[in-house]
Design an enzyme around this catalytic site. Structure first.
Site, short mmCIF file in Angstrom:
data_model
loop_
_atom_site.label_atom_id
_atom_site.label_comp_id
_atom_site.label_asym_id
_atom_site.label_seq_id
_atom_site.Cartn_x
_atom_site.Cartn_y
_atom_site.Cartn_z
N SER A 108 1.67 3.04 5.06
CA SER A 108 2.62 3.72 5.95
C SER A 108 3.35 2.81 6.92
O SER A 108 3.97 3.28 7.87
CB SER A 108 1.92 4.85 6.73
OG SER A 108 1.42 5.83 5.84
N ALA A 113 0.82 -1.21 0.00
CA ALA A 113 0.00 0.00 0.00
C ALA A 113 0.86 1.27 0.00
O ALA A 113 2.09 1.22 0.08
CB ALA A 113 -0.93 -0.01 1.20
N HIS A 114 0.17 2.41 -0.05
CA HIS A 114 0.86 3.70 -0.17
C HIS A 114 1.74 4.00 1.04
O HIS A 114 1.40 3.71 2.17
CB HIS A 114 -0.14 4.85 -0.42
CG HIS A 114 -1.22 4.96 0.59
ND1 HIS A 114 -2.36 5.68 0.36
CD2 HIS A 114 -1.37 4.46 1.83
CE1 HIS A 114 -3.15 5.62 1.42
NE2 HIS A 114 -2.56 4.89 2.32
N ASN A 115 2.89 4.59 0.74
CA ASN A 115 3.86 5.04 1.75
C ASN A 115 4.49 3.93 2.57
O ASN A 115 5.11 4.19 3.61
CB ASN A 115 3.24 6.08 2.68
CG ASN A 115 2.95 7.39 1.97
OD1 ASN A 115 1.82 7.61 1.50
ND2 ASN A 115 3.93 8.27 1.87
#
Length: 344
Positions: free
Chosen positions: A260, A240-242
């Site tokens: 994250s 997923a993102h980050n």
């Protein structure tokens, strides 16, 4: 492609015992060897097969001494397993050594690429794409605007690399992988409806990273989703993102890592593991298959279960779990005896 025993021995710095001119054109398991195939013997439990295999050439350790006659030509090396792996790598290099641009395809006028470049049919290179030397991009691949790709990279058929992605040297992106799609960012309003949060970051993949088929790596909301050098991702993984994954960490298929989360160096993560967002996992962590990780994890922890426990504690607890029916019967019998004594 055909290779003689002499040619193979030259690649592996080995010694031929048998027919130096015998040729092979395919690989096989030693127990399934047939004429024209190359195999190897590294595990002693397969030794019996060397006397019956029909493989034309067999790679063996230098200390191997046949106890019976063999019909296969032997190539003796220091380490048969490593030599066979080296030969597989060499074979892949030869097989994938394509060059040139097939048509139809699309290359933006602002895109640049280096020497020994291959672009398969129906591939797409967007605006200001920068590609290094010896890069192979197979048919139906999509390379979005402002993507940077280093040297010695292979992008297999059907992979999609979205805009602003940065890929280092010596990487392999397998078919169907999607790198740089939007992260799962939405915010609810007072009516319970969701508005999209723009995903304006990118994905950075450092050197020597492998990305498996069908794996998805989301771009960051802000900043970058990062895979450090030497990371190995299996097929059908969601990053997923980050998210940031540390150097030389390997993750097996169908694992999902939420946004994250930071994963350390030299971790081994089994298949179908679920990892929540906004946590930190230390270095050299081992996570067994199908575990659920919902907390920060310290260096060198070994975890199993959902929610995950210390691996040793999980195994001890599982012993008790298996005995629950027996314990339940014992408690029931005790209750019956107590009730019987109370009625006397």
């Amino acid at each position: 492609m055909k290779f003689t025993a002499t040619q193979i021995a030259g690649i592996l710095e080995g010694e031929v015992e048998g027919n130096p001119q015998i040729a092979v054109h395919k690989l096989s398991k030693i127990e399934e060897g047939e004429k024209g195939s190359l195999t190897f013997l590294a595990n002693p439990k397969y030794t019996s097969y060397i006397y019956s295999t029909k493989a034309s050439i067999t790679i063996v350790n230098k200390d191997f001494v046949p106890e019976q006659s063999v019909t296969t030509t032997l190539i003796k090396v220091d380490d048969a397993y490593k030599s066979f792996s080296k030969l597989l790598e060499y074979y892949n290099q030869v097989k994938n050594n394509k060059t040139g641009i097939e048509n139809p395809c699309y290359i933006s006028e602002s895109a640049t690429y280096g020497e020994e470049f291959y672009l398969g049919a129906f591939a797409y290179l967007g605006e200001k794409v920068t590609i290094g030397d010896n890069v192979k991009i197979y048919p139906n691949a999509y390379i979005g605007d402002n993507v940077t790709i280093g040297n010695n990279v292979i992008v297999f058929a059907g992979a999609k690399i979205y805009s602003e992605t940065v890929i280092g040297n010596n990487c392999v992106i397998h078919g169907g992988a999607i790198i740089g799609a939007d992260g799962f960012g939405f915010t609810p309003n007072s009516n319970g409806e969701y508005s999209k949060v723009p995903q304006t970051g990118n994905v950075i993949i450092e050197d020597n990273v492998d990305v498996g088929a069908g794996t998805t790596i989301d771009r960051a909301t802000l900043g970058s989703t990062i895979l450090r050098k030497g990371v190995k991702l299996d097929n059908q993984i969601q990053i997923a993102h980050n998210v940031e994954i540390g150097e030389h960490t390997a993750i097996a298929a169908q694992t999902g890592v939420a946004g994250s989360t930071k994963i350390g160096k030299n971790c081994l993560i089994g298949g179908q593991v679920g990892i929540v967002g906004h946590i930190t996992i230390g270095d050299r962590v081992r996570i067994q298959a199908q575990s659920g990780i919902g907390r920060n994890v310290k260096d060198d922890e070994v975890l199993q279960g959902s929610p995950a426990l210390n691996y040793g504690d999980f195994n001890k607890s599982y012993v008790h779990f298996k005995n629950l029916p027996k314990l339940a019967n014992q408690i029931s019998n005790i209750e019956k005896r107590v009730e019987g004594e109370q009625t006397k």
